[in-house]
Design an enzyme around this catalytic site. Sequence first.
Site, short mmCIF file in Angstrom:
data_model
loop_
_atom_site.label_atom_id
_atom_site.label_comp_id
_atom_site.label_asym_id
_atom_site.label_seq_id
_atom_site.Cartn_x
_atom_site.Cartn_y
_atom_site.Cartn_z
CE LYS A 160 -3.08 -2.20 2.11
NZ LYS A 160 -4.22 -2.88 3.59
CB ILE A 161 3.76 2.48 2.09
CG1 ILE A 161 2.57 3.12 2.83
CG2 ILE A 161 4.72 3.37 1.46
CD1 ILE A 161 2.91 3.69 4.15
#
Length: 330
Positions: free
Chosen positions: A303-304
Site C-alpha cells: 500500500k506504500i
Amino acid sequence: MLKESEDIEGIAIEGPWLEDDISLEEIIKKYYLKIGFQASHIGKAIKIWKHIEEKRKKGDEITVFFGYTSNIVSSGLREIIAYLVKHKKIDIIVTTAGGVEEDFIKCLKPFILGDWEVDGKMLREKGINRIGNIFVPNDRYIAFEEYMMEFFEEILNLQRETGKIITASEFCYKLGEFMDKKLKSKEKEKSILYWAYKNNIPIFCPAITDGSIGDMLYFFKKYNKDEELKIDVANDIVKLNDIAINSKETACIVLGGSLPKHSIINANLFREGTDYAIYVTTALPWDGSLSGAPPEEGVSWGKIGAKADYVEIWGDATIIFPLLVYCVMK
C-alpha cells in the site's frame, strides 16, 4: 567494556540558540529536523511535503490524497483544511460522515470550547454534546436537519428524474452545491464542502450513514415512508481505485486513522503503493489496528511503495498540523 565505535555520518543533533535573533518559523524550519524525537519527524514531514509542492509547481503530476476523521473537523483544523482545498493543494479527500456533516453545521452555528472534566449527565440534561473539550448544543443538529430534509428531497427528485442512484462522492458534491445556493458567502467561505464543490475536488465518504446524516436519512425515510432514496458506495470504490491506478505519482497525507486512512492506502495498493506518505496519529500499533499501523506495515502490503518517502508523526494533530501546513505553504 566499550567496543570500538564506527564512524557514522548524518544530521548532527542540534537545537536553536535562543539568544540569537530567531523566529518560531525559523526554529521549526531550520532546527526541527535536527532536534530529534518527534520534532525530527515533523521536520521530515515538512521536507517531504515541500518536495511534493515543488514538483507540482514544476508541472509534475502528483495526486495528493488527503484523509481525516470527524474529530479533525470538530476542531479548528477544519479551516486549515478548507484553505488547502480552496488553493487546490490536495486532489482527493476521504473522510467519515462526521467530517462532512460537522463542516456543514459549522456554517450554521459554531462549536464552543468547553472542558474535558465535565459531568456527562449534566450536559445531557442541558442538551449539550461533548467532543473532547468541544461542546456542540443540540440546536446545531436541529438547524442541520432542516437543511438536510430539503436536500434529501432534491436528491430523491434527481434520482427519479435520472433513474440513477448517486454515489457518496456525488452526494458530497451536491451538498456543496446546495450550500452554495442556500448559505450566505460569509457562512460558507471557510467550508471544506463548499471549496471542494467549487474546485471539483471529490470527497469520498464510504461510511456516509455513520453519523447525523444517517440519523436524518432514517427520519426522512420513516416520515415519508420512502423506499426509493439510496446512496451508492459500490461505484465510489471503483472511482477511488481508478484515480490511484491512473496517477503517475501519488502522495497520501492522513490525520488520524480508521476508515479514511485505509481507504486511501488500499486504493494505492492497486498501483504498487503510494510514492509519499505522511501520517499524523496518536494510535499505537500494539493491538494490530489499522489506525495504529505504521508506514512499514503498509509497505508489507504494497500500500506504500518499497521506495516511498514516508514519515509518521506521533502526536496531537491539532498541535502538529497547523505548524506543518504553515511551514510548507507560507
